[in-house]
Write a protein that holds these residues in place. Structure first.
Motif, mmCIF file in Angstrom:
data_model
loop_
_atom_site.group_PDB
_atom_site.id
_atom_site.type_symbol
_atom_site.label_atom_id
_atom_site.label_comp_id
_atom_site.label_asym_id
_atom_site.label_seq_id
_atom_site.Cartn_x
_atom_site.Cartn_y
_atom_site.Cartn_z
ATOM 1 N N ARG A 75 -13.432 -3.889 -8.761
ATOM 2 C CA ARG A 75 -13.944 -3.949 -7.395
ATOM 3 C C ARG A 75 -14.668 -5.255 -7.151
ATOM 4 O O ARG A 75 -14.517 -5.890 -6.112
ATOM 5 N N ARG A 77 -14.140 -8.131 -8.613
ATOM 6 C CA ARG A 77 -13.155 -9.205 -8.477
ATOM 7 C C ARG A 77 -12.519 -9.168 -7.103
ATOM 8 O O ARG A 77 -12.263 -10.192 -6.480
ATOM 9 N N ARG A 78 -12.284 -7.938 -6.635
ATOM 10 C CA ARG A 78 -11.597 -7.782 -5.362
ATOM 11 C C ARG A 78 -12.488 -8.257 -4.213
ATOM 12 O O ARG A 78 -12.019 -8.879 -3.279
ATOM 13 N N LEU A 90 1.943 -15.212 -5.858
ATOM 14 C CA LEU A 90 2.339 -14.603 -4.592
ATOM 15 C C LEU A 90 3.368 -13.527 -4.873
ATOM 16 O O LEU A 90 4.211 -13.691 -5.747
ATOM 17 N N VAL A 91 3.276 -12.436 -4.129
ATOM 18 C CA VAL A 91 4.266 -11.369 -4.291
ATOM 19 C C VAL A 91 5.538 -11.839 -3.594
ATOM 20 O O VAL A 91 5.525 -12.078 -2.391
ATOM 21 N N LEU A 94 6.802 -10.282 -0.240
ATOM 22 C CA LEU A 94 5.994 -10.276 0.977
ATOM 23 C C LEU A 94 6.070 -11.646 1.636
ATOM 24 O O LEU A 94 6.259 -12.664 0.972
ATOM 25 N N GLU A 98 1.702 -11.981 4.916
ATOM 26 C CA GLU A 98 1.353 -10.712 4.265
ATOM 27 C C GLU A 98 0.657 -10.952 2.931
ATOM 28 O O GLU A 98 -0.265 -10.229 2.548
ATOM 29 N N LEU A 102 -3.106 -9.629 2.004
ATOM 30 C CA LEU A 102 -3.195 -8.613 0.947
ATOM 31 C C LEU A 102 -4.640 -8.320 0.495
ATOM 32 O O LEU A 102 -5.037 -7.153 0.450
ATOM 33 N N MET A 105 -6.396 -6.255 3.003
ATOM 34 C CA MET A 105 -5.895 -4.879 3.039
ATOM 35 C C MET A 105 -6.398 -4.106 1.828
ATOM 36 O O MET A 105 -6.711 -2.924 1.920
ATOM 37 N N LEU A 106 -6.465 -4.801 0.693
ATOM 38 C CA LEU A 106 -6.997 -4.127 -0.500
ATOM 39 C C LEU A 106 -8.443 -3.744 -0.279
ATOM 40 O O LEU A 106 -8.922 -2.747 -0.812
ATOM 41 N N ARG A 110 -7.732 -3.188 8.356
ATOM 42 C CA ARG A 110 -6.533 -2.712 9.037
ATOM 43 C C ARG A 110 -5.468 -3.783 8.917
ATOM 44 O O ARG A 110 -5.748 -4.972 8.950
ATOM 45 N N ARG A 111 -4.242 -3.324 8.834
ATOM 46 C CA ARG A 111 -3.155 -4.252 8.626
ATOM 47 C C ARG A 111 -3.072 -5.296 9.734
ATOM 48 O O ARG A 111 -2.920 -6.488 9.490
ATOM 49 N N ARG A 150 -5.111 -17.236 0.268
ATOM 50 C CA ARG A 150 -5.243 -15.859 -0.172
ATOM 51 C C ARG A 150 -6.513 -15.674 -0.994
ATOM 52 O O ARG A 150 -7.160 -14.627 -0.937
#
Ligand SMILES: Nc1ncnc2c1ncn2[C@@H]1O[C@H](COP(=O)(O)OP(=O)(O)OP(=O)(O)O)[C@@H](O)[C@H]1O
Ligand SMILES: [Mg+2]
Lengths: 221, 740, 177
Positions: A75, A77-78, A90-91, A94, A98, A102, A105-106, A110-111, A150
């Motif tokens: 948490r 780190r997030r 990067l994913v 996505l 996006e 990310l 959103m994590l 809201r998106r 990001r």
């Protein structure tokens, strides 16, 4: 803000860190340099609470994070940290926007709000046009810039970067460093950059050298 | 150079080894199954032919005066032992030199009994000791395969004096044995052929999917090796050739392994019951040419498949590029499915103008078309679904799962394709069979479990011209048997339901307190009479009170209305409830020389309703398919996780909850699996409904079975996750942050 | 590169004749460009004038070649100061830095500290230039970049030398023996 004191870490027979220390104050940019295999990445991972050191202390805002459980560190780190790696963060499926959205959103955003914020960051980077592209269609430099966005988008207190320009040419590398230092500075975030490149290290306010798992005391210049 | 090429081609590494092992294993599994499918039909035909021969052997011409074997099947009570059917053959010889009976070396002397191995084991077991009462003679020999349907059959061959066997078939030679053809009625054959057809397609497809999934293991590393080969000077043709050779070798190894496994399994055939029967190993021998063809075709097919998959990538010295990066699958992909359905609809229209073979062909084509249609349409469904999921996703895990599926719907569908086809085929079978049963049982279908015996034992005898004295003697005998406490005699009316006299008698035997009016008898409620109503049955001469489950004992008929039957044909017994008592009753009936039927509560309790063989077969195949599909899913999931472990580790390092990553991985499997399963279930119902229309059968939808089917599919998904998620747990460790 | 300090450094290992000094200098530092005799004596004379070296008392002079020189207390202090002073980061400094490292090794001093200190000074300069580059106009940027690339080359040399310091020590002390 971040105090790493005398941490040790070993992997099997290899002693990766042998009493390394590092302090980072708010708004400070610190470069971590040193020969390959000296333990820079390991130091960064321990400082960021990704790895748990075998000994020593890691304190963030006066809180021992090496003693926290996996969930709490995750948490932390997030919410409080941002990360930039050399590549592959990067994913791929996505879009750029996006990917930037990310972390928010994590964090429960809201998106729609997260995507709007992501677009704002892309505008800040002067790369509005890449919003809908996927990482595979971005150049290395663009990809790293998206990665920087990001890492910063959720306004972390500390940003950790491990060879953020490792796979870029010097001009792209400079762009990436420039935005990393500038944007982190705007937010008053501390930055720790692991690098081999003196020109990257020169973006930092100070640098520390890791050798054989120890931070070599810098001689006052 | 060649050594280098070979090592680059096959490559080291644990994943490469696992991959080869899985491919070989998958091929072997396919071969085992294919050989099994080829063998099981002829094996069942042979077994059926033996039963036909046993029941109606060809008798000698009256003019043939050689010493004959007297052969009477069904001459005594075919009834249950240990909950299973027992069949007794009575044989005797008219003189020395009579041919030996099927499955025995000589004619059993009067009083001698030969038994099948399964019956022998039963009689020797502690639990089976009571059944020895049924065979007062010496058990003196074992029956062989020639007279048995399967190794588990309970058959006894009882030696009789020839005098007791009038009316038996006279056999002077078994030479005509080959004449017997399986007594197959057309409908049954049709069913069987249809089910085998479905089964063959239904099982081989998931196996093919599994093999294809296995080839994806370590694919990235392997393609890099191909590129390295190009770099040292190999031509594209050489690389493709090498890949094909590798595949052919794996195919050959799998084929040989499969054959060895099949031969090994064959020796165990007697221990394994498939669709309710075990099989004699000797029966399981598909024609040699079929085996040879299967083994020869495998390496060729494997090589061809490898070449096809190589065409999809361009191997350059600098790396591997996918050709024509698959665009979004479009809705055009629904066309083949529509076409196959249209084909079935046309078959419906043609209806009875088609011959049976024509119908079978039309249905086969329609079915194969539907399967192909599902395979083609699946990626579109997954893609469309993924797009929708990604659009509405609010949580990061859902978003990632949706986008990943959207990026590679074909790969995703390949992973679940096996399970989806399994659901389709199973739906077809699950819908077809009950509909067919319902149809063949007629509208007034009654579940078979209604007539529970009410007394401890129920004996019905058929006098068949024998003197009444024998029936009365039997009644007295029954009353004296140890363990038998009371006997009530009754007469038989229609449909095997007993009516008998005396309210008091009834309450004694049934051990229930029956309300007995002063002048009344009991009537079977099934007769549809109300209390006090006069009862007239077949001229008011035969019927008296009736028995069904005690709750049904409610009808009182004035005694005078129906006099007691002069000669009983049914006895209801109260016993101590033991198996031994039941067997004594049977032995007494057998000894009386009357043909009789004995049902006991003790047996009934042990009775396991024989499962519908086709149904069982279908369930077995379904379980097999779903497990194979599960294996494919595991392989794909593990590979997917390993391939992007750095990406996952970075996400975890950045503080992504492992739960989010897990839910992304889980959704990636469960969403397409769930939706595609439901979709293919619906398609299965539609296609089968059409198929039933072709045969003129009404549709019965077994909701519960379909729900169970979907639950099984979900269970497979859950099992896959249980295996795959721990791999994910390890893939997000910090050590994966290190560049390789 | 400072010849006087190098000479002082060589004398720090023990009294020497002018001829010896030239030979020692040439083998370790000069490589392509040996010192001229005149240069060494001029240097020694200047050092003598500044009181940093004196003639060895025990061996009275018999012509210039026979004079032995000894480092004075002041000379040692000056050498020390010089050794520990970092160089102004500018292109082509490596020969001076190299001399310092070799001398430090010869004298059994911490050559690595020398390198680290120099590295820190270089980094500080690079930071200034980077800052200038980030805030200045295009001309500033280009000029900064030019300097940065050169400094980077130096820095890389410093790091490489630090990494190979043990090998260098072995080589240097073997020569001395
Ligand atoms: N997960 C691990 N397992 C085993 N050894 C490890 C692991 N992580 C690090 N090491 C070892 O620890 C030492 C330090 O590694 P680290 O990655 O921190 O070095 P580094 O300074 O970042 O090197 P580089 O500049 O090459 O990235 C190395 O010897 C490395 O082999
Ligand atoms: Mg590193």
């Amino acid at each position: 803000m971040l105090h790493v004191t005398g941490i040790r870490k070993r992997f099997g027979q290899t002693i990766a860190l042998d009493g390394a220390s590092l302090d980072v104050s708010p708004g400070e940019v610190v470069a971590v340099v040193g020969p390959s295999g000296s333990g820079k990445s390991t130091l960064l991972h321990c400082a960021a609470g990704i790895l748990r050191p075998d000994g020593g202390e890691v304190a963030f805002d006066g809180r021992r994070i090496d003693a926290l459980g996996e969930g709490d560190r995750s948490r932390l780190r997030r919410t409080s940290f941002g990360f930039v790696f050399q590549f592959g963060q990067l994913v791929p499926e996505l879009t750029a926007a996006e990917n930037i959205a990310l972390p928010m959103m994590l964090g429960g955003a809201r998106r729609r709000a997260a995507l709007a914020e992501a677009r704002r960051w892309l505008a800040l980077l002067d790369r509005r046009e890449v919003a809908g592209k996927r990482p595979g269609d971005l150049s290395g430099g663009e990809g790293q810039r998206v990665a920087v966005a990001r890492a910063l988008v959720h306004r972390p207190r500390l940003v950790f970067a491990d060879e953020p320009t490792g796979s870029l040419d010097s001009l792209s590398g400079e762009h990436v460093m420039d935005i990393l230092v500038r944007l982190a500075g705007d937010d008053g975030a501390g930055v720790v950059i692991v690098t081999h490149d003196p020109r990257v290290a020169a973006y930092a306010q100070r640098d520390v050298t890791v050798r054989d798992g120890r931070v070599v005391t810098p001689v006052a210049a | 150079m060649i050594g280098l090429a070979v090592s680059l081609l096959v490559g080291g590494g644990r994943r490469a080894a696992v991959r080869l092992a899985l491919i070989v294993g998958g091929v072997a599994m396919g071969i085992v199954f294919l050989l099994g499918a080829l063998a099981i039909g002829p094996a069942r035909d042979r077994a059926d032919a033996r039963v036909t021969e046993r029941h109606s052997p060809a008798g000698a011409l009256p003019s043939d005066s050689r010493p004959a074997l007297l052969w009477a099947a069904f001459q005594t009570t075919p009834t249950s032992v240990d909950g299973r059917d027992l069949e007794v053959l009575e044989v005797g010889a008219t003189g020395p030199g009579a041919p030996a009976p099927l499955g025995a070396e000589r004619v059993p002397a009067p009083g001698e009994v030969f038994v099948s191995p399964a019956l022998d084991r039963l009689l020797r077991s502690d639990a089976g000791r009571v059944y020895r009462l049924r065979f007062p003679g010496r058990v003196d020999g074992t029956l062989g395969r020639a007279v048995l349907h399967d190794p588990d059959e309970l058959v006894a061959m009882v030696g009789m004096p020839s005098a007791a066997l009038d009316g038996a078939t006279r056999i002077t030679s078994w030479a005509a044995a080959g004449r017997a053809e399986a007594d197959q009625n057309g409908g049954n054959t049709f069913n069987r052929r249809l089910v085998y057809l479905l089964v063959a397609v239904a099982v081989l497809v998931p196996i093919a999917v599994f093999v294809a999934a296995s080839t994806r293991l370590g694919a990235a590393a392997r393609e890099q090796r191909f590129a390295a080969m190009r770099l040292v000077g190999a031509t594209p043709r050489q690389v493709a050739g090498g890949a094909a050779a590798e595949a052919a070798a794996a195919g050959l190894a799998g084929g040989v392994l499969g054959l060895v496994l099949a031969l090994g399994l064959r020796t165990r055939a007697a221990d394994v019951s498939i669709a309710g029967y075990s099989t004699f190993p000797a029966d399981l021998s598909p024609p040699v040419w079929q085996v040879a063809a299967v083994l020869a075709a495998t390496p060729g097919l494997a090589a061809a498949a490898a070449l096809v998959s190589m065409r999809r990538i361009a191997v350059t010295p600098l790396g591997v590029r996918r050709r024509g990066s698959a665009g979004r699958p479009s809705a055009w992909r629904l066309i083949p499915l529509g076409l196959s359905w249209a084909e079935l609809a046309v078959a419906v229209q043609l209806g009875d103008t088609l011959t049976e073979d024509g119908k079978l062909a039309a249905l086969g084509v329609g079915f194969a078309g539907a399967i192909l249609g599902i395979v083609v349409a699946g990626p579109w469904l997954v893609g469309a679904l993924a797009g929708a999921v990604a659009r509405v996703a609010r949580r990061p895990g859902t978003l990632i799962a949706g986008r990943r599926l959207q990026a590679a719907p074909t790969t995703a569908f390949r992973a679940i394709g096996g399970a989806v086809l399994g659901v389709f085929a199973a739906t077809a079978v699950l819908v077809y069979l009950p509909s067919h049963d319902h149809w063949s049982n007629g509208e007034a279908h009654v579940p078979s479990s209604v007539a529970a015996p009410v007394a401890d034992a129920y004996v019905q005898v058929f006098r068949d011209g024998a003197p009444y004295a024998r029936v009365h003697a039997l009644a007295r005998r029954l009353a004296r048997l140890p363990g038998v406490e009371d006997v009530a005699a009754a007469a038989d009316t229609r449909q095997g339901r007993a009516l008998f006299a005396g309210c008091a008698e009834a309450s004694r035997v049934l051990r229930v307190r029956v309300h007995c009016p002063a002048r009344g008898v009991l009537a079977d409620r099934s007769l549809g009479r109300r209390a006090g109503e006069p009862l007239t049955l077949r001229g008011a001469r035969t019927s008296v009170g009736g028995i069904l489950p005690t709750s049904a004992v409610s009808i009182v008929v004035p005694r005078g209305a129906v006099p007691a039957p002069p000669h009983p044909s049914v006895f209801l017994l109260a016993t101590d409830g033991s198996l031994a008592a039941a067997q004594r009753v049977r032995a007494a009936v057998t000894a009386s020389g009357l043909y009789g039927d004995v049902e006991t509560a003790a047996d009934e309790a042990r009775f396991v309703p024989a499962p519908d063989p086709l149904r069982r077969q279908a369930e077995l195949v379904l379980a097999l398919m779903l497990s194979i599909a599960g294996c494919s899913l595991v392989v794909m999931m593990v590979e997917g996780v390993l391939e992007r472990r750095r990406e996952l580790a970075i996400l975890a390092a950045a503080g992504t909850r492992p739960g989010s990553l897990r839910s992304a991985a889980a959704l990636e499997i469960l969403v397409p699996l769930g939706v595609a399963s439901v979709a293919s279930c619906v398609v299965g119902v539609l296609v089968t409904a059409t198929l039933l229309r072709v045969r003129g059968i009404g549709l019965v939808i077994p909701w519960q079975a379909l729900a169970e089917l979907l639950a099984a599919s979900a269970l497979v998904g859950a099992a896959v996750l249980a295996i795959g998620l721990p791999v994910l747990g390890r893939a997000i460790g910090a050590e994966n942050l290190r560049t390789e | 590169m400072s010849v006087p300090h190098t000479v002082l450094g060589l004398l720090r290992t023990g009294p020497r004749h002018g001829y010896d000094l030239k030979k020692a200098y040439d083998t370790r530092f000069a490589h392509a460009r040996p010192l001229r005799y005149g240069q060494i004596y001029a240097t020694l004379a200047r050092l003598q004038r500044d009181g940093l070296v004196i003639l060895d008392a025990e061996e009275p002079g018999q012509g210039p070649d026979r004079k032995r020189y000894v480092i004075t207390e002041d000379g040692a202090t000056e050498l020390e100061r010089w050794l520990h002073e970092t160089e102004e980061p500018e292109p082509y400094l490596h020969s001076t830095l190299f001399a310092k490292v070799v001398l430090a090794l010869l004298l059994g001093e911490d050559a690595r500290a020398t390198l680290d200190a120099q590295r820190a000074r270089h980094m500080a300069r690079m930071r200034e230039l980077t800052e200038l580059k980030r805030t200045g106009d295009t001309v500033d940027q280009l000029l900064s970049d030019h300097a940065l690339f050169h400094l980077e080359a130096d820095l890389r040399w410093i790091e490489l030398t630090a990494a190979r310091i043990d090998r260098l020590r072995t080589a240097v002390t073997a020569d001395a023996g």
